[in-house]
Write an enzyme that holds these catalytic residues in place. Structure first.
Site, PDB file in Angstrom:
ATOM      1  N   ALA A  46      36.761  43.395  36.338  1.00  0.00           N
ATOM      2  CA  ALA A  46      35.454  44.052  36.241  1.00  0.00           C
ATOM      3  C   ALA A  46      35.556  45.365  35.479  1.00  0.00           C
ATOM      4  O   ALA A  46      34.754  45.639  34.572  1.00  0.00           O
ATOM      5  CB  ALA A  46      34.880  44.283  37.633  1.00  0.00           C
ATOM      6  N   SER A  64      44.101  52.929  40.395  1.00  0.00           N
ATOM      7  CA  SER A  64      45.367  53.233  41.057  1.00  0.00           C
ATOM      8  C   SER A  64      46.192  51.966  41.167  1.00  0.00           C
ATOM      9  O   SER A  64      45.712  50.945  41.681  1.00  0.00           O
ATOM     10  CB  SER A  64      45.127  53.815  42.453  1.00  0.00           C
ATOM     11  OG  SER A  64      46.338  53.917  43.169  1.00  0.00           O
ATOM     12  N   ILE A  89      46.510  50.487  44.715  1.00  0.00           N
ATOM     13  CA  ILE A  89      45.420  49.767  45.376  1.00  0.00           C
ATOM     14  C   ILE A  89      45.460  48.291  45.029  1.00  0.00           C
ATOM     15  O   ILE A  89      45.261  47.418  45.873  1.00  0.00           O
ATOM     16  CB  ILE A  89      44.059  50.382  44.997  1.00  0.00           C
ATOM     17  CG1 ILE A  89      43.950  51.795  45.584  1.00  0.00           C
ATOM     18  CG2 ILE A  89      42.915  49.506  45.512  1.00  0.00           C
ATOM     19  CD1 ILE A  89      42.672  52.514  45.202  1.00  0.00           C
ATOM     20  N   LYS A 138      39.244  24.385  30.705  1.00  0.00           N
ATOM     21  CA  LYS A 138      38.492  23.858  31.844  1.00  0.00           C
ATOM     22  C   LYS A 138      37.257  23.126  31.326  1.00  0.00           C
ATOM     23  O   LYS A 138      36.402  23.720  30.676  1.00  0.00           O
ATOM     24  CB  LYS A 138      38.069  25.002  32.779  1.00  0.00           C
ATOM     25  CG  LYS A 138      37.191  24.533  33.933  1.00  0.00           C
ATOM     26  CD  LYS A 138      36.700  25.699  34.760  1.00  0.00           C
ATOM     27  CE  LYS A 138      35.692  25.231  35.802  1.00  0.00           C
ATOM     28  NZ  LYS A 138      35.114  26.351  36.568  1.00  0.00           N
ATOM     29  N   LEU A 182      32.755  42.884  42.364  1.00  0.00           N
ATOM     30  CA  LEU A 182      32.719  42.786  43.817  1.00  0.00           C
ATOM     31  C   LEU A 182      32.052  43.991  44.469  1.00  0.00           C
ATOM     32  O   LEU A 182      31.581  43.900  45.607  1.00  0.00           O
ATOM     33  CB  LEU A 182      34.141  42.627  44.360  1.00  0.00           C
ATOM     34  CG  LEU A 182      34.909  41.396  43.860  1.00  0.00           C
ATOM     35  CD1 LEU A 182      36.318  41.387  44.431  1.00  0.00           C
ATOM     36  CD2 LEU A 182      34.177  40.110  44.205  1.00  0.00           C
TER      37      LEU A 182
END
Length: 496
Positions: A19, A43, A46, A82, A332
């Protein structure tokens, strides 16, 4: 939301991953040479959530906008092709069907092909619609090329999400984006209007900005932690709230499709990459505990595990306000739909496109934010209905999870779609919908939904003429298929 008039020159993106770096690369491309300062804070401690390894065809539009060469992209991300999704155990425990990209047949007389197919079935014709879709046959045969003499082969890609982020980072930094390593310790708001002014990092540095893009994942550090935007919870429709993901060794040649297998408390994905398989189990924690989910996924891996299991917790839904003051949530941070139809990356992409279209020059008008929020929520609601349809029509009652699913409500908008299709054969969709008539028909028919009628225009062809046209379409698809090399040969050609 109040208006604020101030030139927008400093854009701050919080969070990396797909993202963050997709946003950074797109903004750098759009604003090149205009003197904007684009800063991305992330970071390494994270980490990121890597569930978006399968995509849908519009990913190519985004990559083209960034002037990314398709072969370079697949090499950098260990990508594969795909052509759709193989659904096993959906529509009944022993059922199986393929949801392809591309189109089923062709429009005739101004109506979609499936109406002629419904008439054909009602009059005793053969029941397999696969010969009318090139992508389905190519997936079955393990074949692919970007195009044949008759036109494109509609496809998306599987890729390593971490590799995609690294790849986009190089493009973004080449375009002037500055990456800052660090964690946000405090978000400082303007006391007068509540807009974000400054991010204080844990080492004492401060990052000022005019526009902030929250790509901090489920935490929503800015959009929720600082601005309290609220959340619309869809768990009553989509009760799966957990996932465990684990890569495994490649077994055999990578097939050009994603596999989704319905399980006792959710579903399992398998995504083939060039160097490994991606695997995961999306499940309801009310029906299966984490240790059992890990054990079941481990037992079902197609090859040796390559890493420890990674657990994810989530709530299906979206922020009540996705553009709030001078903060826009993307990915998200803005909301979540489980990746049953591989829409996570796509929703990032469309949010970025929407942001670019509405990007303010010298202030924040409430009408712009309202338009962004309305369009974003409308889009995710329509995709939500498509995902819920898989569950609602699963035809399973063999575990508590599936019995609870069968008894659960569905949105009125989805109930209307299903009822209209059953009664008339018509598929309700809006211009711009990600999933159109071919997608809906293949999923509805694959999960056992039968239409009682079809469009009256389909009655305009005499039976022998309809049979002739069907034979012509089958022959054209078969000819196209014969032109396609093996998927593995196409991947090998990328290294040249």
């Amino acid at each position: 939301m109040s208006a604020r008039t101030r030139p927008i020159r400093r854009i701050v993106i919080l969070g990396g991953g797909s993202a963050g770096w997709m946003t950074a690369a797109a903004l750098a491309r759009a604003l090149a040479g205009q003197g904007h300062a684009i800063t991305l804070i992330e970071s390494e401690a994270i980490g990121t959530v890597g569930v978006g390894e399968a995509t849908v065809p519009p990913i190519h539009d985004f990559n083209r906008y960034l002037r990314i060469d398709p072969a370079e992209f697949l090499r950098a991300t260990n990508g594969t092709i795909k052509l759709g999704i193989q659904f096993d155990g959906w529509g009944g425990r022993d059922a199986s069907y393929f949801h392809p990209f591309g189109y089923l047949g062709i429009e005739m007389g101004g109506i979609h092909f499936h109406h002629y197919w419904l008439r054909h079935l009602a009059q005793g014709g053969a029941g397999d619609h696969a010969p009318y879709n090139l992508e389905t046959l190519a997936a079955r045969a393990g074949r692919f090329a970007p195009a044949t003499r008759h036109g494109p082969v509609h496809h998306a890609v599987h890729f390593d999400a971490a590799g995609y982020a690294r790849f986009l980072r190089s493009h973004a930094e080449a375009g002037g984006v500055v990456r800052v390593e660090g964690k946000v310790a405090e978000v400082r708001l303007d006391p007068e209007d509540g807009f974000i002014d400054t991010l204080l990092l844990d080492d004492g540095r401060t990052i000022d900005g005019d526009l902030f893009v929250d790509c901090s994942g489920f935490r929503g550090v800015l959009i929720e932690g600082a601005l309290n935007s609220g959340y619309v919870d869809w768990c009553h429709w989509l009760p799966c709230d957990s996932a465990v993901a684990m890569p495994s060794e490649r077994q055999g040649d990578p097939p050009p499709f994603t596999r989704s297998t319905a399980r006792e408390a959710g579903w399992q994905w398998r995504i083939p990459l060039q160097h490994r398989d991606g695997n995961g189990y999306v499940y309801s924690s009310a029906h299966l505990d984490h240790d059992d989910a890990v054990a079941k996924l481990t037992d079902r891996l197609p090859g040796k595990a390559l890493a420890d299991p990674n657990r994810l917790r989530f709530v299906a839904g979206h922020r009540r306000v996705i553009w709030n003051r001078n903060c826009v949530a993307i990915g998200l941070a803005g909301g979540f739909l489980e990746p049953l139809e591989s829409t996570s990356i796509h929703l990032i992409q469309t949010a970025i496109i929407r942001l670019l279209a509405l990007l303010p020059r010298d202030g924040f008008d409430p009408g712009i934010a309202a338009r962004f929020n309305r369009e974003t929520i409308n889009e995710v609601e329509r995709i939500r209905d498509f995902v819920i349809a898989h569950y609602a029509l699963a035809g399973r009652d063999d575990t508590d999870f599936w019995r609870d699913i069968a008894a659960a409500p569905i949105p009125d908008s989805l109930a209307e779609r299903i009822a209209v299709f059953r009664a008339t054969g018509n598929i309700l969709f809006e211009p711009g919908d990600l999933f159109g008539p071919t997608n809906w028909y293949c999923v509805l028919a694959g999960q056992g939904v039968r239409a009682q009628s079809w469009h009256p225009i389909a009655d305009g062809l005499a039976p022998d003429e309809l049979a002739r046209r069907l034979a012509t379409l089958r022959g054209r698809v078969a000819e196209q298929l014969s032109e396609l090399p093996p998927h593995t040969a196409y991947l090998a050609s990328l290294a040249r």
